[in-house]
Design a protein around this motif. Structure first.
Motif, PDB file in Angstrom:
ATOM      1  N   PRO A 248     -17.294 -31.066 -16.730  1.00 14.75           N
ATOM      2  CA  PRO A 248     -16.152 -30.278 -15.499  1.00 14.75           C
ATOM      3  C   PRO A 248     -15.955 -30.585 -13.742  1.00 14.75           C
ATOM      4  CG  PRO A 248     -18.084 -28.625 -15.977  1.00 14.75           C
ATOM      5  CD  PRO A 248     -18.480 -30.623 -16.778  1.00 14.75           C
ATOM      6  N   ASP A 249     -15.088 -30.156 -13.279  1.00 13.22           N
ATOM      7  CA  ASP A 249     -14.372 -30.683 -11.829  1.00 13.22           C
ATOM      8  C   ASP A 249     -14.329 -29.410 -11.263  1.00 13.22           C
ATOM      9  OD1 ASP A 249     -14.108 -32.032  -9.402  1.00 13.22           O
ATOM     10  OD2 ASP A 249     -11.689 -31.761 -10.376  1.00 13.22           O
ATOM     11  N   TYR A 250     -15.174 -28.074 -11.850  1.00 15.05           N
ATOM     12  CA  TYR A 250     -15.167 -26.559 -11.194  1.00 15.05           C
ATOM     13  C   TYR A 250     -16.864 -26.180 -11.145  1.00 15.05           C
ATOM     14  CZ  TYR A 250     -15.444 -25.868 -16.046  1.00 15.05           C
ATOM     15  OH  TYR A 250     -15.712 -25.585 -17.108  1.00 15.05           O
ATOM     16  N   ASN A 251     -17.797 -26.860 -10.306  1.00 16.00           N
ATOM     17  CA  ASN A 251     -19.041 -26.656 -10.270  1.00 16.00           C
ATOM     18  C   ASN A 251     -18.764 -25.912  -9.224  1.00 16.00           C
ATOM     19  OD1 ASN A 251     -18.248 -29.693  -9.827  1.00 16.00           O
ATOM     20  ND2 ASN A 251     -20.249 -29.596  -8.367  1.00 16.00           N
ATOM     21  N   ASN A 252     -18.005 -26.012  -8.171  1.00 14.66           N
ATOM     22  CA  ASN A 252     -18.037 -25.859  -6.745  1.00 14.66           C
ATOM     23  C   ASN A 252     -18.008 -23.829  -7.388  1.00 14.66           C
ATOM     24  OD1 ASN A 252     -18.861 -27.683  -5.061  1.00 14.66           O
ATOM     25  ND2 ASN A 252     -16.957 -27.995  -4.707  1.00 14.66           N
ATOM     26  N   VAL A 253     -17.255 -23.804  -7.896  1.00 15.50           N
ATOM     27  CA  VAL A 253     -16.862 -22.315  -8.874  1.00 15.50           C
ATOM     28  C   VAL A 253     -18.249 -21.462  -9.533  1.00 15.50           C
ATOM     29  CG1 VAL A 253     -15.360 -21.030  -9.236  1.00 15.50           C
ATOM     30  CG2 VAL A 253     -14.597 -23.070  -7.831  1.00 15.50           C
ATOM     31  N   ILE A 254     -17.751 -22.954 -10.658  1.00 18.43           N
ATOM     32  CA  ILE A 254     -19.053 -22.252 -11.706  1.00 18.43           C
ATOM     33  C   ILE A 254     -20.629 -22.472 -11.388  1.00 18.43           C
ATOM     34  CG2 ILE A 254     -19.467 -22.239 -14.442  1.00 18.43           C
ATOM     35  CD1 ILE A 254     -16.625 -22.575 -14.716  1.00 18.43           C
ATOM     36  N   PRO A 255     -21.532 -22.253 -11.945  1.00 19.12           N
ATOM     37  CA  PRO A 255     -23.053 -22.048 -11.524  1.00 19.12           C
ATOM     38  C   PRO A 255     -23.180 -23.144 -12.310  1.00 19.12           C
ATOM     39  CG  PRO A 255     -22.953 -20.442 -12.988  1.00 19.12           C
ATOM     40  CD  PRO A 255     -21.371 -20.537 -11.941  1.00 19.12           C
ATOM     41  N   THR A 256     -24.727 -24.611 -12.083  1.00 15.76           N
ATOM     42  CA  THR A 256     -24.459 -25.267 -13.111  1.00 15.76           C
ATOM     43  C   THR A 256     -24.873 -24.920 -14.577  1.00 15.76           C
ATOM     44  OG1 THR A 256     -26.050 -26.263 -11.481  1.00 15.76           O
ATOM     45  CG2 THR A 256     -26.299 -26.918 -12.971  1.00 15.76           C
ATOM     46  N   LYS A 257     -25.766 -23.752 -14.712  1.00 13.64           N
ATOM     47  CA  LYS A 257     -25.731 -23.504 -16.600  1.00 13.64           C
ATOM     48  C   LYS A 257     -25.441 -21.481 -16.812  1.00 13.64           C
ATOM     49  CE  LYS A 257     -30.341 -25.147 -16.555  1.00 13.64           C
ATOM     50  NZ  LYS A 257     -31.927 -24.457 -16.478  1.00 13.64           N
ATOM     51  N   PRO A 258     -24.164 -22.325 -16.679  1.00 16.05           N
ATOM     52  CA  PRO A 258     -23.495 -21.202 -16.595  1.00 16.05           C
ATOM     53  C   PRO A 258     -23.237 -20.078 -18.139  1.00 16.05           C
ATOM     54  CG  PRO A 258     -21.885 -23.252 -18.070  1.00 16.05           C
ATOM     55  CD  PRO A 258     -23.170 -23.758 -16.736  1.00 16.05           C
ATOM     56  N   TYR A 259     -22.941 -19.020 -18.608  1.00 19.74           N
ATOM     57  CA  TYR A 259     -23.103 -17.840 -19.258  1.00 19.74           C
ATOM     58  C   TYR A 259     -21.569 -17.686 -20.374  1.00 19.74           C
ATOM     59  CZ  TYR A 259     -24.218 -13.665 -21.013  1.00 19.74           C
ATOM     60  OH  TYR A 259     -24.743 -12.522 -22.773  1.00 19.74           O
ATOM     61  N   MET A 260     -22.373 -18.597 -21.199  1.00 19.74           N
ATOM     62  CA  MET A 260     -21.358 -18.359 -22.309  1.00 19.74           C
ATOM     63  C   MET A 260     -21.290 -17.358 -23.399  1.00 19.74           C
ATOM     64  SD  MET A 260     -19.550 -21.118 -21.588  1.00 19.74           S
ATOM     65  CE  MET A 260     -19.031 -21.461 -22.880  1.00 19.74           C
ATOM     66  N   GLU A 261     -20.075 -16.866 -23.461  1.00 20.90           N
ATOM     67  CA  GLU A 261     -20.111 -15.656 -24.766  1.00 20.90           C
ATOM     68  C   GLU A 261     -19.063 -16.005 -25.768  1.00 20.90           C
ATOM     69  OE1 GLU A 261     -20.517 -11.084 -22.593  1.00 20.90           O
ATOM     70  OE2 GLU A 261     -18.981 -12.994 -21.749  1.00 20.90           O
ATOM     71  N   ASP A 262     -19.114 -15.816 -26.984  1.00 21.34           N
ATOM     72  CA  ASP A 262     -18.342 -15.753 -27.854  1.00 21.34           C
ATOM     73  C   ASP A 262     -17.608 -15.015 -28.621  1.00 21.34           C
ATOM     74  OD1 ASP A 262     -17.212 -16.776 -30.526  1.00 21.34           O
ATOM     75  OD2 ASP A 262     -18.843 -17.996 -31.468  1.00 21.34           O
ATOM     76  N   LEU A 263     -16.502 -14.817 -27.982  1.00 23.05           N
ATOM     77  CA  LEU A 263     -15.487 -13.729 -28.282  1.00 23.05           C
ATOM     78  C   LEU A 263     -14.468 -14.325 -29.527  1.00 23.05           C
ATOM     79  CD1 LEU A 263     -14.388 -11.914 -27.038  1.00 23.05           C
ATOM     80  CD2 LEU A 263     -12.766 -12.323 -26.535  1.00 23.05           C
ATOM     81  N   MET A 264     -15.125 -14.483 -30.668  1.00 20.01           N
ATOM     82  CA  MET A 264     -14.563 -13.787 -32.354  1.00 20.01           C
ATOM     83  C   MET A 264     -14.090 -15.298 -31.760  1.00 20.01           C
ATOM     84  SD  MET A 264     -12.681 -10.410 -33.321  1.00 20.01           S
ATOM     85  CE  MET A 264     -12.299 -10.842 -34.823  1.00 20.01           C
ATOM     86  N   GLY A 265     -14.641 -17.107 -31.638  1.00 26.70           N
ATOM     87  CA  GLY A 265     -14.512 -17.733 -32.133  1.00 26.70           C
ATOM     88  C   GLY A 265     -13.330 -18.268 -30.622  1.00 26.70           C
ATOM     89  N   LEU A 266     -13.730 -17.584 -29.503  1.00 23.20           N
ATOM     90  CA  LEU A 266     -13.107 -17.943 -28.081  1.00 23.20           C
ATOM     91  C   LEU A 266     -13.989 -17.948 -27.222  1.00 23.20           C
ATOM     92  CD1 LEU A 266     -10.778 -18.491 -26.345  1.00 23.20           C
ATOM     93  CD2 LEU A 266     -10.538 -15.323 -26.525  1.00 23.20           C
ATOM     94  N   PRO A 267     -14.318 -19.518 -27.024  1.00 29.35           N
ATOM     95  CA  PRO A 267     -14.824 -19.330 -25.864  1.00 29.35           C
ATOM     96  C   PRO A 267     -14.973 -18.599 -23.928  1.00 29.35           C
ATOM     97  CG  PRO A 267     -14.199 -21.470 -25.816  1.00 29.35           C
ATOM     98  CD  PRO A 267     -13.940 -20.450 -26.922  1.00 29.35           C
ATOM     99  N   VAL A 268     -15.952 -17.690 -24.425  1.00 27.42           N
ATOM    100  CA  VAL A 268     -15.467 -17.201 -22.782  1.00 27.42           C
ATOM    101  C   VAL A 268     -17.015 -17.624 -21.651  1.00 27.42           C
ATOM    102  CG1 VAL A 268     -15.747 -14.651 -21.375  1.00 27.42           C
ATOM    103  CG2 VAL A 268     -14.577 -15.927 -23.588  1.00 27.42           C
ATOM    104  N   ILE A 269     -16.302 -17.987 -20.301  1.00 29.21           N
ATOM    105  CA  ILE A 269     -17.728 -18.679 -19.468  1.00 29.21           C
ATOM    106  C   ILE A 269     -17.316 -17.695 -18.972  1.00 29.21           C
ATOM    107  CG2 ILE A 269     -18.279 -20.139 -17.806  1.00 29.21           C
ATOM    108  CD1 ILE A 269     -16.817 -22.404 -19.447  1.00 29.21           C
ATOM    109  N   ASN A 270     -18.524 -16.751 -17.745  1.00 28.74           N
ATOM    110  CA  ASN A 270     -18.428 -16.167 -17.052  1.00 28.74           C
ATOM    111  C   ASN A 270     -18.904 -16.993 -16.004  1.00 28.74           C
ATOM    112  OD1 ASN A 270     -19.590 -13.187 -18.416  1.00 28.74           O
ATOM    113  ND2 ASN A 270     -20.152 -14.930 -19.309  1.00 28.74           N
ATOM    114  N   ILE A 271     -18.650 -16.297 -14.787  1.00 32.10           N
ATOM    115  CA  ILE A 271     -18.136 -17.084 -13.021  1.00 32.10           C
ATOM    116  C   ILE A 271     -19.813 -17.131 -12.429  1.00 32.10           C
ATOM    117  CG2 ILE A 271     -17.341 -17.004 -11.125  1.00 32.10           C
ATOM    118  CD1 ILE A 271     -15.375 -18.362 -13.413  1.00 32.10           C
ATOM    119  N   ARG A 272     -20.086 -16.071 -12.624  1.00 30.98           N
ATOM    120  CA  ARG A 272     -21.644 -15.649 -12.405  1.00 30.98           C
ATOM    121  C   ARG A 272     -22.697 -14.921 -13.245  1.00 30.98           C
ATOM    122  NH1 ARG A 272     -22.782 -19.450  -8.535  1.00 30.98           N
ATOM    123  NH2 ARG A 272     -20.661 -18.158  -8.093  1.00 30.98           N
ATOM    124  N   HIS A 273     -23.209 -15.621 -14.048  1.00 28.66           N
ATOM    125  CA  HIS A 273     -24.748 -15.380 -14.742  1.00 28.66           C
ATOM    126  C   HIS A 273     -25.391 -14.184 -13.738  1.00 28.66           C
ATOM    127  CE1 HIS A 273     -26.442 -13.119 -18.139  1.00 28.66           C
ATOM    128  NE2 HIS A 273     -27.853 -14.673 -17.864  1.00 28.66           N
TER     129      HIS A 273
END
Length: 472
Positions: A248-273
């Motif tokens: 992804p081209d947003y590594n300056n915004v989201i950390p190297t190891k983003p914290y992912m959540e599964d919202l009933m099949g919808l992937p959710v990326i936390n900006i900062r874990h």
């Protein structure tokens, strides 16, 4: 081509692992046999045939465990510590399964006599032998890749800062064994190159290039404005069967190891874990802080008394200097330090750095600043809960206001308690050093916190964290 060789390499790896398990078990049995002859000659061991018949179950069990813990997946860029962690997990799981089987079979007269020492010997030897074997294989493969063998051919889709970052890392690490075939891009002229990697066509030509079947991997490196093409590219790559990665081209915004959540099949990326936002981690860290602070106060009390006496004799004024700093959740607190300067008006010190040869620093102050003894009273800050033993170093409000406008992500450091020592400090970023580098290290600590990392930082502090060459 890697695709043709990877299966052969994995099969060879499985055979080598089986041999290591057999060798480790044999060494364990030999130690048991020799120890029994020397220390308990009257005690009879089970026959060697019985002991070695266990290998019929043991070898397949460990090969399955190694597969389960992903020890046969390609690890060109994986660090040794992650592989070692997986080796430890697999062997601990094996130890647990063997122990449970022996417990279940204890009614069998043969297994009643099976030595538990044998299990311990095998576990210890196999852990070491497996680590050595995999390290030797890693070294051999990296040596081959460095000489141009065992290369993985990669095509980049999209010329962006992400593509340049990927090429930079590949060029700097030839032992990874990546060879970038070229780039496809709709907005760059044909032949445009970055460090020898050329644009060889447009994204519309992807299907014809994939049909040549000369690629091992596709890396999607589109810029943010081109993500509408992502669905088509992924569909084409999956249809061809070529392994595909998305960088992804947003590594300056989201950390190297983003914290992912599964919202009933919808992937959710936390900006900062932030692991320390979890209650269990907070409680554990706070308990270690309180215990460490009490131990630190007891151990350093003679030095604190001596330092206080020297300050009192050589310079008029208070022993302890309270300076306002910004801590957890941007709240200000009073940080304690042994006074190392002449007494001065608050307005004169709150917006000034200490400079080389600063006339405000006393002779005793210069010594305690160099040796970090002026920081010892912060154990009381840790006890109060204003600070932690380990964390980002706190800064004065004036500089916080200044840096938050100048340095991206600066304020993230205030999501955890500030520390007496930190990841930036043990890596040499103390005093008059790069603020940007300090923030990079602080962010790494915040996003990758573990209690093990804290202990590692405390350990390193004893060897390179006390003497501060940048203290004036």
């Amino acid at each position: 081509m890697i695709k043709a060789n990877q299966k052969k390499l994995n099969r060879l790896h499985v055979v080598l692992d089986a041999l290591v398990v057999i060798l480790s078990y044999s060494c364990g049995w030999l130690i048991l046999f020799l120890g029994n002859r020397r220390f308990s000659p009257e005690r009879r061991l089970l026959s060697p045939q019985f002991y070695f018949s266990v290998l019929i179950v043991l070898v397949p069990l460990y090969l399955v465990l190694y597969t389960f813990f992903q020890l046969y997946t390609p690890k060109r860029v994986q660090q040794r510590r992650y592989e070692f962690a997986n080796i430890c997990k697999a062997n601990l799981a094996g130890l647990l399964i063997i122990s449970m089987l022996l417990l279940l079979l204890k009614k069998n007269p043969y297994f009643q006599q099976y030595s538990t020492r044998m299990v311990f010997y095998f576990f210890s030897i196999n852990l070491v032998a497996e680590t050595v074997e995999r390290d030797l294989i890693r070294r051999l493969l990296r040596s081959m890749r460095g000489r141009g063998y065992n290369q993985k051919h990669v095509l980049l889709i999209g010329y962006s800062r992400t593509a340049e970052g990927f090429i930079d890392r590949v060029k700097a690490n030839p032992t990874w064994g990546y060879r970038v075939y070229g780039m496809l891009d709709d907005y760059s002229p044909l032949g445009k190159a970055y460090k020898g990697v050329r644009v060889i066509g447009t994204i519309a030509q992807l299907d014809s290039i994939l049909a040549l079947n000369t690629l091992d991997e596709i890396a999607i490196t589109l810029s943010l404005g081109e993500y509408a093409k992502l669905e088509y590219i992924v569909a084409s790559c999956e249809k061809s069967g070529v392994h595909t990665k998305f960088i992804p081209d947003y590594n300056n915004v989201i950390p190297t190891k983003p914290y992912m959540e599964d919202l009933m099949g919808l992937p959710v990326i936390n900006i900062r874990h932030v692991p320390l936002n979890e209650t269990a981690n907070k409680v554990m860290k706070r308990a270690v802080d309180m215990f460490g602070a009490i131990v630190g106060i007891i151990l350093f009390s003679p030095l604190m008394l001596l330092t206080a006496l020297l300050i009192k004799i050589t310079s008029p004024g208070p022993l302890i200097y309270c300076q306002e700093r910004v801590g957890l959740h941007n709240r200000n607190f009073k940080m304690y330090k042994f006074r190392s300067m002449e007494v001065q008006p608050p307005s004169a010190e709150k917006s000034r750095w200490t400079t080389p040869g600063d006339s405000r620093v006393t002779p005793v102050g210069r010594f305690i600043r160099r040796t970090s003894l002026d920081e010892v009273p912060q154990f009381f800050n840790v006890l109060k809960g204003d600070m932690s033993l380990v964390g980002p170093r706190p800064e004065r409000p004036f500089f916080v206001e200044k840096f938050k406008e100048e340095i991206p992500r600066y304020m993230i450091k205030h999501q955890v308690r500030p520390g007496m020592t930190g990841w930036a400090q043990v890596n040499g970023y103390r005093g008059d050093t790069s603020i940007t580098k300090r923030i990079e290290h602080d962010l790494y600590y915040i996003e990758n916190w573990t209690m093990g990392l804290d202990f590692r930082i405390l350990f390193l502090t004893f060897f390179k964290g006390f003497i501060n060459k940048n203290a004036y």
